[in-house]
Design a protein around this motif. Structure first.
Motif, PDB file in Angstrom:
ATOM      1  N   CYS A   1       0.826  -1.211   0.000  1.00  0.00           N
ATOM      2  CA  CYS A   1       0.000   0.000   0.000  1.00  0.00           C
ATOM      3  C   CYS A   1       0.861   1.263   0.000  1.00  0.00           C
ATOM      4  CB  CYS A   1      -0.932   0.003   1.214  1.00  0.00           C
ATOM      5  SG  CYS A   1      -2.277  -1.195   1.117  1.00  0.00           S
TER       6      CYS A   1
ATOM      7  N   TRP B   1      -7.689  -2.879   6.467  1.00  0.00           N
ATOM      8  CA  TRP B   1      -8.327  -3.976   5.737  1.00  0.00           C
ATOM      9  C   TRP B   1      -7.772  -5.334   6.139  1.00  0.00           C
ATOM     10  CZ3 TRP B   1     -12.709  -2.615   4.009  1.00  0.00           C
ATOM     11  CH2 TRP B   1     -12.923  -1.335   3.520  1.00  0.00           C
TER      12      TRP B   1
ATOM     13  N   LEU C   1      -1.917  -9.158  -5.398  1.00  0.00           N
ATOM     14  CA  LEU C   1      -2.443  -8.168  -4.461  1.00  0.00           C
ATOM     15  C   LEU C   1      -1.985  -6.760  -4.819  1.00  0.00           C
ATOM     16  CD1 LEU C   1      -4.114  -7.776  -1.887  1.00  0.00           C
ATOM     17  CD2 LEU C   1      -1.994  -7.945  -0.585  1.00  0.00           C
TER      18      LEU C   1
ATOM     19  N   THR D   1      -4.163  -5.420  -7.502  1.00  0.00           N
ATOM     20  CA  THR D   1      -5.488  -5.106  -6.973  1.00  0.00           C
ATOM     21  C   THR D   1      -5.476  -3.795  -6.199  1.00  0.00           C
ATOM     22  OG1 THR D   1      -6.039  -7.455  -6.801  1.00  0.00           O
ATOM     23  CG2 THR D   1      -7.354  -5.931  -5.489  1.00  0.00           C
ATOM     24  N   VAL D   2      -4.472  -3.628  -5.338  1.00  0.00           N
ATOM     25  CA  VAL D   2      -4.363  -2.393  -4.549  1.00  0.00           C
ATOM     26  C   VAL D   2      -4.141  -1.196  -5.466  1.00  0.00           C
ATOM     27  CG1 VAL D   2      -2.972  -1.163  -2.833  1.00  0.00           C
ATOM     28  CG2 VAL D   2      -3.551  -3.565  -2.478  1.00  0.00           C
TER      29      VAL D   2
ATOM     30  N   THR E   1      -7.447  -0.381  -7.277  1.00  0.00           N
ATOM     31  CA  THR E   1      -8.429   0.193  -6.358  1.00  0.00           C
ATOM     32  C   THR E   1      -8.042   1.604  -5.927  1.00  0.00           C
ATOM     33  OG1 THR E   1      -8.901  -2.027  -5.525  1.00  0.00           O
ATOM     34  CG2 THR E   1      -9.672  -0.176  -4.197  1.00  0.00           C
TER      35      THR E   1
ATOM     36  N   TYR F   1     -10.291   4.848  -6.521  1.00  0.00           N
ATOM     37  CA  TYR F   1     -10.896   5.427  -5.314  1.00  0.00           C
ATOM     38  C   TYR F   1     -10.298   6.796  -4.960  1.00  0.00           C
ATOM     39  CZ  TYR F   1     -12.755   5.734  -0.572  1.00  0.00           C
ATOM     40  OH  TYR F   1     -13.409   6.147   0.564  1.00  0.00           O
TER      41      TYR F   1
ATOM     42  N   LEU G   1     -14.606  -1.684  -3.742  1.00  0.00           N
ATOM     43  CA  LEU G   1     -14.010  -1.906  -2.422  1.00  0.00           C
ATOM     44  C   LEU G   1     -14.332  -3.309  -1.905  1.00  0.00           C
ATOM     45  CD1 LEU G   1     -14.647   1.518  -0.641  1.00  0.00           C
ATOM     46  CD2 LEU G   1     -12.495   0.649  -1.564  1.00  0.00           C
TER      47      LEU G   1
ATOM     48  N   THR H   1     -12.096  -5.670  -3.535  1.00  0.00           N
ATOM     49  CA  THR H   1     -10.746  -5.567  -2.974  1.00  0.00           C
ATOM     50  C   THR H   1     -10.632  -6.339  -1.665  1.00  0.00           C
ATOM     51  OG1 THR H   1     -10.503  -3.372  -3.971  1.00  0.00           O
ATOM     52  CG2 THR H   1      -8.961  -3.950  -2.221  1.00  0.00           C
TER      53      THR H   1
ATOM     54  N   GLN I   1     -10.516  -9.952  -2.504  1.00  0.00           N
ATOM     55  CA  GLN I   1      -9.191 -10.308  -3.013  1.00  0.00           C
ATOM     56  C   GLN I   1      -8.182 -10.385  -1.878  1.00  0.00           C
ATOM     57  OE1 GLN I   1      -8.205 -11.426  -5.703  1.00  0.00           O
ATOM     58  NE2 GLN I   1      -6.139 -10.822  -6.213  1.00  0.00           N
ATOM     59  N   LEU I   2      -8.298  -9.474  -0.916  1.00  0.00           N
ATOM     60  CA  LEU I   2      -7.415  -9.509   0.248  1.00  0.00           C
ATOM     61  C   LEU I   2      -7.656 -10.780   1.056  1.00  0.00           C
ATOM     62  CD1 LEU I   2      -5.333  -8.187   2.083  1.00  0.00           C
ATOM     63  CD2 LEU I   2      -7.183  -6.909   3.172  1.00  0.00           C
TER      64      LEU I   2
ATOM     65  N   SER J   1     -15.705 -10.702 -11.362  1.00  0.00           N
ATOM     66  CA  SER J   1     -14.918  -9.578 -11.879  1.00  0.00           C
ATOM     67  C   SER J   1     -15.264  -9.294 -13.333  1.00  0.00           C
ATOM     68  CB  SER J   1     -13.421  -9.877 -11.748  1.00  0.00           C
ATOM     69  OG  SER J   1     -13.049 -10.034 -10.398  1.00  0.00           O
TER      70      SER J   1
END
Length: 335
Positions: A88, A135, A185, A188-189, A192, A196, A232, A235, A238-239, A266
């Motif tokens: 992140c 998360w 991941l 994905t992050v 997102t 966002y 979200l 996400t 996925q997490l 998806s």
């Protein structure tokens, strides 16, 4: 017997390191006391079934139980937390840098420019760390409180059985490498965070007549907000899959099925978004058409009749390929 060894290991791995050896010896002795001198495999099976889920049994050996993340999950929680927070932070710093490069703030002095950049980077680091920690903690709390990994899932009326004991020395091509989970991941992050926090960065960048860079975002921000809760949710799912893969270490049927379901969902979300005309900024397509020496009307027709379906087709092919490949890997594993 091998089944007893597996069960003892499955229990003690959820205990603090300093008590695992003693509890393991005690548990093994208790199991042997419950069995005849020369037990059959079925007799061992019935005793282990009576003892129940390793996670729940491990919980009974823990004297103090006031915790949000229990000892059984704590080590993996910390390891996952470090990985996700690192991802992140990298993503948020990257987005902040891209934002500064594409649309730098004009200040009267170099010191003001540097101060703004440094404060932006610090803010990105803090925001990335907070989002990652939030998360990851949420997913582990769900695992802790629902008992999903324990094998007892009340909502499915499912009880743990010794059939779920697995040999921890995973062999073959069903192993999940840490690299593939981290890359998955990370993407994905990144996706997102872009949608966002900084959807305006997904744009067409053209040099204007005055020499300044003109930015034409792809999305209509107001319309995009409608999809944000769903994005979200994806996400978080996925997490959760990342944590599941990280904890298991190999593909099994539940993980393979979850992966296939996620891929299918998806594709549906992408199809809905691609065919939503109100989601996209018409100015983006107009400028793109002019840049390519096309008429806006012709380019829009090309987008609606061909480009959308090509993009969707690529996603579907990738999703189907991934689902089949993962299912083949996990088909031999039942638990």
């Amino acid at each position: 017997m091998k089944m007893i060894d597996q069960y003892v290991y499955a229990v003690t791995k959820y205990l603090p390191a300093d008590s695992r050896e003693d509890v393991g010896k005690e548990l093994r002795a208790n199991i042997e006391d419950m069995l005849p001198d020369e037990p059959t495999e079925d007799e061992v099976y019935q005793v282990l079934k009576k003892l129940g889920s390793p996670i729940k049994l491990a919980d009974e050996y823990i004297p103090q139980k006031r915790y949000l993340i229990g000892p059984g999950y704590y080590d993996r929680y910390i390891m996952t937390l470090k990985t996700v927070i690192g991802i992140c932070i990298v993503v948020f710093i990257s987005l902040e840098m891209i934002s500064w490069i594409s649309n730098p703030e004009i200040t009267d002095s170099l010191s003001g420019y540097l101060a703004g950049m440094i404060s932006g980077l610090i803010s990105a680091v803090l925001e990335g760390a907070i989002q990652g920690a939030l998360w990851v903690t949420l997913v582990f709390v769900i695992l802790e409180k629902t008992g999903i990994e324990s094998g007892d899932i009340p909502i499915l009326n499912k009880k743990w059985s010794p059939d779920e004991l697995k040999d921890m020395s995973v062999q073959g091509n069903n192993r999940i490498t840490r690299g593939e989970t981290v890359i998955s991941l990370f993407m994905t992050v990144l996706f997102t965070a872009l949608l966002y926090f900084k959807p305006h960065l997904i744009a067409l960048y053209l040099k204007g007549e005055s020499g300044n860079t003109e930015i034409f975002p792809l999305f209509q921000s107001d319309r995009l907000r409608i999809y944000i809760p769903v994005i979200l949710l994806f996400t978080v799912l996925q997490l959760g899959m990342f944590i599941g893969k990280f904890m298991k270490g190999y593909w099994n049927r539940p993980l393979s099925a979850a992966n296939a379901a996620y891929n299918m969902a998806s594709c549906i979300l992408i199809a809905v978004m691609l065919t939503d005309k109100l989601l996209f900024n018409q100015e983006f397509f107009t400028r793109m058409a002019l840049y390519l020496n096309e008429t806006p009307k012709h380019y829009m027709a090309l987008w609606e009749n061909r480009i959308i379906w090509v993009i969707l087709g690529i996603f579907v092919v990738i999703a189907v390929w991934d689902s089949i490949a993962v299912w083949i890997k996990g088909f031999g594993k039942k638990g």
